[in-house]
Motif scaffolding. Structure first.
Motif, mmCIF file in Angstrom:
data_model
loop_
_atom_site.group_PDB
_atom_site.id
_atom_site.type_symbol
_atom_site.label_atom_id
_atom_site.label_comp_id
_atom_site.label_asym_id
_atom_site.label_seq_id
_atom_site.Cartn_x
_atom_site.Cartn_y
_atom_site.Cartn_z
ATOM 1 N N LEU A 13 74.043 32.475 40.431
ATOM 2 C CA LEU A 13 75.209 33.362 40.515
ATOM 3 C C LEU A 13 75.467 34.013 39.161
ATOM 4 C CD1 LEU A 13 77.546 30.880 42.443
ATOM 5 C CD2 LEU A 13 76.035 32.630 43.424
ATOM 6 N N PRO A 14 75.732 35.310 39.130
ATOM 7 C CA PRO A 14 75.971 35.988 37.850
ATOM 8 C C PRO A 14 77.321 35.607 37.250
ATOM 9 C CG PRO A 14 76.380 37.490 39.667
ATOM 10 C CD PRO A 14 75.823 36.232 40.285
ATOM 11 N N THR A 15 77.405 35.650 35.929
ATOM 12 C CA THR A 15 78.676 35.481 35.227
ATOM 13 C C THR A 15 78.798 36.601 34.185
ATOM 14 O OG1 THR A 15 78.031 34.191 33.266
ATOM 15 C CG2 THR A 15 78.238 32.984 35.343
ATOM 16 N N PRO A 16 80.008 36.869 33.720
ATOM 17 C CA PRO A 16 80.181 37.860 32.653
ATOM 18 C C PRO A 16 80.050 37.255 31.261
ATOM 19 C CG PRO A 16 82.319 37.170 33.468
ATOM 20 C CD PRO A 16 81.295 36.425 34.280
ATOM 21 N N PHE A 17 79.588 36.012 31.164
ATOM 22 C CA PHE A 17 79.573 35.290 29.897
ATOM 23 C C PHE A 17 78.196 35.330 29.245
ATOM 24 C CE2 PHE A 17 82.579 32.730 32.655
ATOM 25 C CZ PHE A 17 83.700 33.441 32.254
ATOM 26 N N ALA A 18 78.181 35.054 27.934
ATOM 27 C CA ALA A 18 76.926 35.080 27.182
ATOM 28 C C ALA A 18 75.937 34.035 27.677
ATOM 29 C CB ALA A 18 77.217 34.861 25.697
ATOM 30 N N VAL A 19 76.426 32.970 28.304
ATOM 31 C CA VAL A 19 75.537 31.920 28.806
ATOM 32 C C VAL A 19 74.647 32.417 29.941
ATOM 33 C CG1 VAL A 19 77.130 31.008 30.551
ATOM 34 C CG2 VAL A 19 75.484 29.474 29.443
ATOM 35 N N GLY A 20 75.025 33.520 30.581
ATOM 36 C CA GLY A 20 74.221 34.071 31.663
ATOM 37 C C GLY A 20 74.573 33.457 33.008
ATOM 38 N N PRO A 21 73.673 33.561 34.001
ATOM 39 C CA PRO A 21 73.968 33.073 35.360
ATOM 40 C C PRO A 21 74.233 31.574 35.396
ATOM 41 C CG PRO A 21 72.028 34.498 35.355
ATOM 42 C CD PRO A 21 72.348 34.215 33.925
ATOM 43 N N VAL A 22 74.996 31.162 36.390
ATOM 44 C CA VAL A 22 75.278 29.749 36.633
ATOM 45 C C VAL A 22 74.642 29.362 37.962
ATOM 46 C CG1 VAL A 22 77.477 30.204 37.804
ATOM 47 C CG2 VAL A 22 77.106 27.998 36.689
ATOM 48 N N ASN A 23 74.269 28.109 38.100
ATOM 49 C CA ASN A 23 73.647 27.633 39.332
ATOM 50 C C ASN A 23 74.653 26.933 40.229
ATOM 51 O OD1 ASN A 23 71.070 28.494 38.547
ATOM 52 N ND2 ASN A 23 70.662 26.579 37.473
ATOM 53 N N SER A 24 74.596 27.266 41.498
ATOM 54 C CA SER A 24 75.249 26.494 42.539
ATOM 55 C C SER A 24 74.127 25.862 43.347
ATOM 56 C CB SER A 24 76.096 27.420 43.417
ATOM 57 O OG SER A 24 76.828 26.704 44.370
ATOM 58 N N TYR A 25 74.376 24.675 43.907
ATOM 59 C CA TYR A 25 73.336 23.995 44.676
ATOM 60 C C TYR A 25 73.840 23.714 46.086
ATOM 61 C CZ TYR A 25 70.734 23.531 40.364
ATOM 62 O OH TYR A 25 70.041 23.817 39.204
ATOM 63 N N LEU A 26 72.934 23.910 47.030
ATOM 64 C CA LEU A 26 73.275 23.792 48.447
ATOM 65 C C LEU A 26 72.446 22.698 49.113
ATOM 66 C CD1 LEU A 26 74.665 24.992 51.039
ATOM 67 C CD2 LEU A 26 72.645 26.487 51.226
ATOM 68 N N ASN A 46 79.492 37.900 46.082
ATOM 69 C CA ASN A 46 78.452 38.527 46.904
ATOM 70 C C ASN A 46 77.134 37.761 46.797
ATOM 71 O OD1 ASN A 46 80.207 40.540 47.729
ATOM 72 N ND2 ASN A 46 79.566 41.985 46.147
ATOM 73 N N ALA A 47 76.806 37.283 45.585
ATOM 74 C CA ALA A 47 75.569 36.520 45.402
ATOM 75 C C ALA A 47 75.635 35.188 46.147
ATOM 76 C CB ALA A 47 75.320 36.280 43.911
ATOM 77 N N LEU A 48 76.806 34.564 46.158
ATOM 78 C CA LEU A 48 76.958 33.297 46.875
ATOM 79 C C LEU A 48 76.840 33.516 48.381
ATOM 80 C CD1 LEU A 48 77.520 30.297 46.957
ATOM 81 C CD2 LEU A 48 79.968 30.798 46.771
ATOM 82 N N VAL A 49 77.509 34.537 48.893
ATOM 83 C CA VAL A 49 77.427 34.848 50.326
ATOM 84 C C VAL A 49 75.977 35.143 50.722
ATOM 85 C CG1 VAL A 49 78.079 36.536 52.097
ATOM 86 C CG2 VAL A 49 79.809 35.642 50.516
ATOM 87 N N ASP A 50 75.281 35.913 49.875
ATOM 88 C CA ASP A 50 73.875 36.236 50.165
ATOM 89 C C ASP A 50 73.002 34.982 50.116
ATOM 90 O OD1 ASP A 50 74.545 38.886 50.446
ATOM 91 O OD2 ASP A 50 73.843 39.484 48.450
ATOM 92 N N GLY A 51 73.283 34.086 49.157
ATOM 93 C CA GLY A 51 72.505 32.853 49.056
ATOM 94 C C GLY A 51 72.685 31.958 50.268
ATOM 95 N N LEU A 52 73.918 31.870 50.749
ATOM 96 C CA LEU A 52 74.160 31.094 51.967
ATOM 97 C C LEU A 52 73.467 31.737 53.168
ATOM 98 C CD1 LEU A 52 77.966 30.302 51.482
ATOM 99 C CD2 LEU A 52 76.065 28.702 51.244
ATOM 100 N N LYS A 53 73.561 33.057 53.252
ATOM 101 C CA LYS A 53 72.950 33.776 54.375
ATOM 102 C C LYS A 53 71.436 33.572 54.400
ATOM 103 C CE LYS A 53 72.627 38.413 56.442
ATOM 104 N NZ LYS A 53 73.015 39.854 56.269
ATOM 105 N N ALA A 54 70.829 33.553 53.211
ATOM 106 C CA ALA A 54 69.375 33.356 53.134
ATOM 107 C C ALA A 54 68.961 32.000 53.681
ATOM 108 C CB ALA A 54 68.901 33.506 51.686
ATOM 109 N N ASN A 55 69.918 31.077 53.761
ATOM 110 C CA ASN A 55 69.647 29.749 54.296
ATOM 111 C C ASN A 55 70.311 29.534 55.660
ATOM 112 O OD1 ASN A 55 68.160 28.040 52.094
ATOM 113 N ND2 ASN A 55 69.684 29.263 50.978
ATOM 114 N N GLY A 56 70.642 30.644 56.322
ATOM 115 C CA GLY A 56 71.162 30.581 57.686
ATOM 116 C C GLY A 56 72.609 30.141 57.786
ATOM 117 N N LEU A 57 73.395 30.309 56.702
ATOM 118 C CA LEU A 57 74.771 29.830 56.693
ATOM 119 C C LEU A 57 75.749 30.926 56.286
ATOM 120 C CD1 LEU A 57 74.219 26.445 54.790
ATOM 121 C CD2 LEU A 57 74.540 26.716 57.263
#
Length: 325
Positions: A13-26, A46-57
């Motif tokens: 998932l994208p963030t606006p911070f210098a650390v860059g993207p963060v991971n969520s795990y499903l 939007n990235a989270l919704v798309d990630g869930l959709k890619a896994n049928g959720l």
């Protein structure tokens, strides 16, 4: 259930911070469970919704949302997920206040930083405003969760994730209340921000008495030793790619920490006596966002030197000056 189907599925998932993207795990089976939520932005949602959709959720399919620690890139979208699902948020009792009263927690940090911590480093008024404004922005963007939707668990308990028992492990250093999850049978470790490809920042936190903080980097090093004592084959970090051979990474990070600590000591020997003056030298070439995070690392190096009885602190007005013992 096979090991393959019990593996956490990474959603970046994208963030606006210098650390860059963060991971969520499903985890999908036996019920959909999400570990961490990302920061509260439209792009992240939007990235989270798309990630869930890619896994049928869909979001509505989620049954549980588990939070590793109370930083906004890890719990920022939790309230929105509660609004659009029947899931509850699960969090360790040591971090529950960050879900229930995040604005007060960030206000405590802001007050401490503005009155004690940052002035003691020797920051300019301009730098002080940047830090304070950032914390205020994070505070205002944090939405408390309803208590009836928050389920608390304890360190040492087992959580069922992907049909397997995962031990809740307390791993302070980056955050005092951070929890990670270890699966003994498969030797998998959801490391949150404890173990990352790049050494995580040891965040200075609001102390219980409002003045005397707990040194974070020495605590982080203790947590590294706890990780080394575990048998781990796969690490699922809060940022960056999934990786293996964590002890090799730990050895490199520990070596770099002590190398930078020694550089810090040499500068103090040469008469560089405030945290900000040390920062200006040791982090001069860093990106501005990472340079700000460097202040916490720099304070950590000084904490290690104090713990080793090599350096002492002297209060000069509001500014702490460092001298070789």
């Amino acid at each position: 259930m096979t090991q393959a189907t019990s593996n956490p599925i990474r959603i970046e998932l994208p963030t606006p911070f210098a650390v860059g993207p963060v991971n969520s795990y499903l985890f999908i089976e036996p019920e959909p469970v999400l570990i961490d939520t990302g920061v509260d932005t439209e792009d992240s949602w939007n990235a989270l919704v798309d990630g869930l959709k890619a896994n049928g959720l869909t979001v509505a399919d989620l049954k549980r949302i588990v939070i590793t620690h109370g930083h906004v890139d890890h719990f920022g979208q939790a309230y929105k997920l509660l609004e659009q699902s029947q899931a509850n948020v699960w969090v360790a009792d040591i971090g529950a206040d960050w879900m229930l009263r995040p604005r007060q927690k960030f206000q405590n940090r802001l007050d401490y930083y503005a009155e004690y911590f940052l002035p003691a480093t020797g920051v300019t008024e301009e730098m002080l405003k940047v830090f304070v404004n950032y914390i205020a922005l994070v505070r205002d963007a944090s939405t408390p969760l309803p208590a009836e939707r928050v389920v608390q668990f304890k360190v040492g308990e087992m959580l069922d994730l992907g049909g397997l028992p995962w031990e809740v492990v307390h791993m302070p250093g980056h955050a005092s209340h951070q929890t990670c999850f270890y699966q003994l049978e498969t030797k998998q470790f959801i490391s949150a921000d404890m173990l990352l490809p790049i050494t995580p920042t040891p965040i200075v936190e609001f102390p219980k008495d409002g003045k005397m903080r707990q040194p974070a980097l020495p605590v982080f090093i203790d947590s590294l030793a706890k990780v080394e004592a575990m048998t781990i084959e796969s690490v699922y970090p809060g940022h960056g790619d999934i990786f293996h051979n964590p002890n090799e990474l730990i050895a490199r990070q520990r070596q770099r920490i002590h190398m930078r600590k020694d550089q810090c000591f040499e500068l103090v020997q040469d008469g560089v006596d405030t945290a900000v003056a040390l920062l200006d030298i040791m982090y001069a070439k860093y990106h501005p966002g990472l340079r700000s995070a460097g202040l916490w690392m720099l304070i950590g190096y000084l904490d290690l030197l104090i713990a080793e009885d090599k350096v002492k602190e002297e209060l000069d007005g509001k500014i702490i000056r460092y001298k070789v013992k």
